[in-house]
Design an enzyme around this catalytic site. Sequence first.
Site, PDB file in Angstrom:
ATOM      1  N   HIS A   1     -10.799  -0.179  -6.367  1.00  0.00           N
ATOM      2  CA  HIS A   1     -10.182  -0.295  -5.582  1.00  0.00           C
ATOM      3  C   HIS A   1      -8.068   0.909  -5.589  1.00  0.00           C
ATOM      4  O   HIS A   1      -7.618   1.114  -3.919  1.00  0.00           O
ATOM      5  CB  HIS A   1      -8.728  -1.341  -5.311  1.00  0.00           C
ATOM      6  N   ALA A   2      -8.591   1.661  -6.252  1.00  0.00           N
ATOM      7  CA  ALA A   2      -7.366   2.407  -5.977  1.00  0.00           C
ATOM      8  C   ALA A   2      -7.700   3.986  -4.930  1.00  0.00           C
ATOM      9  O   ALA A   2      -6.996   4.510  -4.900  1.00  0.00           O
ATOM     10  CB  ALA A   2      -6.921   3.007  -7.542  1.00  0.00           C
TER      11      ALA A   2
END
Length: 496
Positions: free
Chosen positions: A154-155
């Site tokens: 998700h980063a």
Amino acid sequence: MSKPDNIDNAVLDELRAWGGPNEMSAFEAVMWLAEVDPRLRSTIVSVMELDRVPDWERFKADHRWLVNAVPRFRQKVVVPKGVGNPVWVEDPDFDLDYHLRRTRLPEPGSDRQMFDAGALIAMAPFDRARAPWEATLIEGLSGGRAAYVLKMHHATTDGLGIVQLMSRVFSRDRDADQRPEPAPVYGRKRAATAANLGFKALRKQLISLPRRAVESAGQLGRQTAAWIKYPEDAQTTMDYLSSAKRMLGIKPVAGSGLFKRRSLSWRMDGIEIPLVDLKAASKAVHASVNDTFLSALLGGFRLYHERLGVAIKEMPIGFPISLRVEGDAMGGNKFAGSQYAAPIAEADPVARIRHIQRFVRDTRAEPALDIMIRLMPVVTKLPISVVTKLTADFTTAQDAQISNIPGITYPVYFGGAQVTHLWPFAPVPGCGMMIAMISHNGRCCIGINSDRAAVTEPELLMECFREGLEEVLALGRPAPTAKAAQSSKETATDKS
């Protein structure tokens, strides 16, 4: 990946910039650093159903083109020692074969088996010494179908960033095989280390200290003068501070007793509905697609609690509000989280819609909607044990998080196979479940990723969600005329 009809050098430029700056934002840094607690892993999985099995060599060639076109796919993450946010750096030992996997389902190759395989892929942690993504081709689905599972951290991006990427690298033509080659990657760079990145970050901060001090003093002087000359500016500042106090002071309502447990095991489910029906229902009650979608899920939660004999009035639900504006780089993350006391006891779907509309309107009007993002640079300076506790306290308080992502509106192809369904599965970082909907070529694909300890009756929950969706979709259907009702009654009498 296969070339869209309109790919050109301008699109290649967009792909080179996909993912944003090399240094993570403070928000992205928290997602990466908090994973020392395995409950807080932030893994996004897209499960794409294909109408046929793509050729494996073409599958590999398309990904070879992708990693050359999008630098972020051949970058790993290094955390600077002592100072600074994590940084994306070129991996000198990047090995594409490591990131590409291939598996086959046993007979009968059902959708249930596909989702179970996707959950196993999602739950496996990334090798943090490598670029955090994997692509798996799943063969053996019934009817000659296949599935393409793209797993990312998700980063790297949020759901909208994934859609932006796919809309540029998927093809509109099943047989497309020509595409402009991206600039080649020359040689291997020396690996960046935590120590030298930390030194660079510290040096940058030290050099900027005098300038920042002067700028801060000057800004304070200018702000004070502006407040004297323009009192409305001072009022704007006070309004923001008041809003920040409200946003930070929001306490989630108590969670449902049915969803209180947490574990490390995920279960994936999917529900499909026609986009045209959801739009018709939304139009009929003067609401957005998102409003009606949320109302349907709340109706499903109500039915689930009723059938398990649990009384509940409200439930803590979070959903993102996008902060993206035109001109923002593709990929990355730019959204604010909201905490919603969802009216589960409300049986009227339209009343739920109006409640949702008021909440969204009031939340969007808050000047300090972005306060959590503004505070993240402070959070990253805290000890990692404190960061994980703060993150866990926020996410575990929510029974569910829900998001709606506008998808691709036209048919697309990958490796000569049509992408018939795009199932989005967001991570479950401490909450009971994550529910995401993507509209894809006329159908809404709803991906439900649930913590197996929180949702103990998943089949029942899916049944309740389907009934909640049907309840809302019925709002867009014309009421039967008296003549039609009488005809229906006579038909029923004849059958009896």
